[in-house]
Design a protein around this motif. Structure first.
Motif, PDB file in Angstrom:
ATOM      1  N   SER A  46      66.483 115.958  47.178  1.00  0.00           N
ATOM      2  CA  SER A  46      66.335 115.567  48.192  1.00  0.00           C
ATOM      3  C   SER A  46      66.886 115.949  49.929  1.00  0.00           C
ATOM      4  N   GLY A  47      68.135 116.586  49.109  1.00  0.00           N
ATOM      5  CA  GLY A  47      68.325 117.890  49.774  1.00  0.00           C
ATOM      6  C   GLY A  47      69.665 116.966  50.073  1.00  0.00           C
ATOM      7  N   GLY A  48      70.409 115.844  50.045  1.00  0.00           N
ATOM      8  CA  GLY A  48      71.085 115.418  50.507  1.00  0.00           C
ATOM      9  C   GLY A  48      70.953 113.663  49.770  1.00  0.00           C
ATOM     10  N   CYS A  49      71.860 113.171  50.643  1.00  0.00           N
ATOM     11  CA  CYS A  49      72.130 111.487  50.502  1.00  0.00           C
ATOM     12  C   CYS A  49      72.207 110.693  51.058  1.00  0.00           C
ATOM     13  N   PRO A  50      71.979 110.732  52.892  1.00  0.00           N
ATOM     14  CA  PRO A  50      70.805 111.045  52.742  1.00  0.00           C
ATOM     15  C   PRO A  50      70.391 112.318  52.881  1.00  0.00           C
ATOM     16  N   PRO A  51      69.666 113.309  53.141  1.00  0.00           N
ATOM     17  CA  PRO A  51      68.851 114.342  54.456  1.00  0.00           C
ATOM     18  C   PRO A  51      69.660 114.463  55.693  1.00  0.00           C
ATOM     19  N   PRO A  52      69.498 115.515  56.114  1.00  0.00           N
ATOM     20  CA  PRO A  52      69.620 115.345  57.511  1.00  0.00           C
ATOM     21  C   PRO A  52      68.276 114.386  57.719  1.00  0.00           C
ATOM     22  N   VAL A  53      68.727 113.562  59.067  1.00  0.00           N
ATOM     23  CA  VAL A  53      67.761 113.463  59.794  1.00  0.00           C
ATOM     24  C   VAL A  53      66.255 114.299  60.663  1.00  0.00           C
ATOM     25  N   ASN A  54      66.420 115.462  60.663  1.00  0.00           N
ATOM     26  CA  ASN A  54      66.168 116.182  60.858  1.00  0.00           C
ATOM     27  C   ASN A  54      65.062 117.122  60.187  1.00  0.00           C
ATOM     28  N   THR A  55      65.419 116.916  58.951  1.00  0.00           N
ATOM     29  CA  THR A  55      64.915 117.197  58.031  1.00  0.00           C
ATOM     30  C   THR A  55      64.198 116.241  56.825  1.00  0.00           C
ATOM     31  N   LEU A  56      65.086 114.802  57.076  1.00  0.00           N
ATOM     32  CA  LEU A  56      63.926 113.589  56.124  1.00  0.00           C
ATOM     33  C   LEU A  56      62.958 113.035  57.012  1.00  0.00           C
ATOM     34  N   TYR A  57      62.633 112.895  58.077  1.00  0.00           N
ATOM     35  CA  TYR A  57      61.560 112.543  59.339  1.00  0.00           C
ATOM     36  C   TYR A  57      60.416 112.947  59.142  1.00  0.00           C
ATOM     37  N   PRO A  58      60.716 114.657  59.254  1.00  0.00           N
ATOM     38  CA  PRO A  58      59.319 115.006  58.691  1.00  0.00           C
ATOM     39  C   PRO A  58      58.933 115.514  57.231  1.00  0.00           C
ATOM     40  N   SER A  59      59.717 115.454  56.217  1.00  0.00           N
ATOM     41  CA  SER A  59      59.228 115.444  55.171  1.00  0.00           C
ATOM     42  C   SER A  59      58.609 114.082  54.403  1.00  0.00           C
ATOM     43  N   LEU A  60      59.222 112.854  55.290  1.00  0.00           N
ATOM     44  CA  LEU A  60      58.849 111.920  55.006  1.00  0.00           C
ATOM     45  C   LEU A  60      57.420 111.281  55.382  1.00  0.00           C
ATOM     46  N   VAL A  61      57.187 112.001  56.169  1.00  0.00           N
ATOM     47  CA  VAL A  61      56.241 111.719  57.211  1.00  0.00           C
ATOM     48  C   VAL A  61      54.985 112.739  56.626  1.00  0.00           C
ATOM     49  N   GLY A  62      55.344 114.089  56.865  1.00  0.00           N
ATOM     50  CA  GLY A  62      54.487 115.030  56.066  1.00  0.00           C
ATOM     51  C   GLY A  62      54.059 114.462  53.909  1.00  0.00           C
ATOM     52  N   ALA A  63      55.099 113.650  53.606  1.00  0.00           N
ATOM     53  CA  ALA A  63      54.313 113.047  52.190  1.00  0.00           C
ATOM     54  C   ALA A  63      53.602 112.063  52.495  1.00  0.00           C
ATOM     55  N   VAL A  64      53.751 110.969  52.800  1.00  0.00           N
ATOM     56  CA  VAL A  64      52.463 109.812  53.451  1.00  0.00           C
ATOM     57  C   VAL A  64      51.351 110.054  53.966  1.00  0.00           C
TER      58      VAL A  64
END
Length: 433
Positions: A46-64
């Motif tokens: 995941s790149g962190g627990c949690p990962p930085p918001v600027n990478t977390l949100y795009p990755s989640l949106v892209g995944a779903v």
């Protein structure tokens, strides 16, 4: 013929909890989403627990938005293993010996009987798992870690299937409904649970799910996490992993060994069996409560003797308060009072303790629970707040449960409850809450 009206056996629910149907709807979808989110925001890649918001949100949106993401949630091997595990629990309940214990009297004047063999089921499961590990090696028992999302989805599917099944069957004639789950609103009743005690033959579904498939699986998952860490660390596990597994194993085996105690809880006495309990028992307990052990697989941490000793002290203080207070309550309910505890007698004839642990606060066992929850998270260090999610969640859960319980007590005991509150002013933690 008498003109006296008899009370309605299944009265209509006139008040809502959890903000009513909108709240029930949000929780029904929010709880599974949060279980998945805790994994996707805190795992090895995941790149962190949690990962930085600027990478977390795009990755989640892209995944779903990717259909392949949804297909990965459904793992045939994990589904087969999970449903086989549930079948094993059913078979163990049926064939292993156990005492039959009578529960509290129901509104219809009858009693529900419960077979007590959760502890022996756990011993059998642990024995078989240990034999498998010794024969095949620690690397063979890492499948819970390797197929985490698949197992989560399998448990979620079982949760929905059971909630739907028992909601549908609750409309059969003669069913005893939960007082809080008969509103007539599908969303709310589906979540809260409409039927009080769904049964198949002599199998009580609610108590069975409360301890066996989820609670024992939680322990097996912890063992699997230790195996996954050992496979990465050339056969050894860290002291932090040892602490987490030991603390949680103590809590789990205590609950299983003292199985009759669960028959006096709000879940068994008052709540129907709906999605709230099915998803809590089958998904939330094993796959969220094991968060710390899963984290330590990919973030191994050595604590040393001093920090380990301090954490052990916190856990055993919590366990002592939890067990000592529950023992006092259970002994008193069974007509025993070896410590000559002081109590008041209500107009209904009920007795409320005002000394001992139950004179310290109205829910001293919750205070012990919270200390243990903190001790389970401390071995993960302070690099991430996610492993402390359980402490925050559990505090919210216990405060909500305390308020539900006291609301029922106020309605039941009236002025006697007000008198009791003056004698025992603290709800959970003395001088704080």
């Amino acid at each position: 013929m008498s003109d006296i009206k008899r009370p309605v056996l299944n009265p209509k629910t006139t008040s809502y909890e959890f903000l009513g149907p909108p709240g029930a709807f949000l929780i029904t979808f929010g709880v599974p989403a949060l279980a998945y989110l805790l994994y996707f925001t805190c795992n090895q890649s995941s790149g962190g627990c949690p990962p930085p918001v600027n990478t977390l949100y795009p990755s989640l949106v892209g995944a779903v938005s990717d259909p392949a993401f949804w297909w990965k949630l459904w793992d045939p091997k994990a589904f087969a293993l999970y449903y086989s595990w549930y079948a094993f629990c059913l078979l163990a309940w049926a064939v292993l010996p156990g005492d039959w214990v009578q529960g509290t009297q129901l509104r219809n004047g009858k009693y529900q009987n419960y077979k007590i063999n959760a502890f022996s089921t756990a011993l059998l499961a642990i024995g078989l798992s240990t034999g498998y590990i010794l024969r095949c090696g620690v690397g063979s028992f890492t499948f819970f870690y390797d197929h985490w999302i698949g197992f989560t989805s399998a448990a979620l599917s079982m949760s929905f299937l059971q909630a739907i099944l028992w909601y549908a069957l609750s409309f059969q004639e003669g069913k005893l409904l939960a007082v809080g789950g008969n509103s007539g609103n599908f969303i709310y009743d589906f979540y809260i649970g409409r039927e009080l005690n769904p049964t198949v033959g002599s199998l009580d579904i609610k108590s069975f799910n409360e301890l066996r498939p989820g609670m024992i699986l939680w322990l097996l998952i912890d063992i699997s996490m230790a195996c996954a860490q050992a496979a990465r660390l050339e056969g050894r596990i860290t002291d932090s992993m040892i602490l987490v597994i030991s603390f949680q194993a103590l809590y789990i085996t205590d609950a299983l060994y003292n199985e009759p105690a669960v028959l006096t809880t709000m879940d068994i006495i008052y709540d129907g069996f709906g999605f709230m309990l099915s998803v809590g028992d089958l998904l939330w307990v094993p796959f969220v409560y094991s968060l710390q052990a899963r984290y330590l697989v990919f973030r191994p941490l050595e604590l040393g003797y001093a920090r380990s000793a301090a954490i052990v002290a916190v856990n055993f203080l919590g366990y002592y308060i939890f067990r000592a207070s529950n023992n006092e309550k259970n002994a008193f309910r069974n007509g025993q009072n070896p410590k000559n505890l002081v109590y008041i007698t209500t107009e209904q004839g009920s007795k409320l303790l005002t000394s001992g642990w139950w004179g310290v606060s109205r829910h001293p066992n919750y205070m012990g629970d919270l200390l243990m929850a903190l001790a389970w998270s401390l071995p993960t260090g302070f690099e991430t707040p996610i492993t402390y999610f359980y402490v925050v969640y559990f505090a919210v859960l216990l405060i909500h449960r305390q308020r539900r319980d006291e609301e029922k007590c106020e309605k039941k005991y009236g002025k006697d409850w007000l008198r009791y509150q003056k004698l025992v002013p603290y709800r959970i933690i003395p001088y704080i809450y």
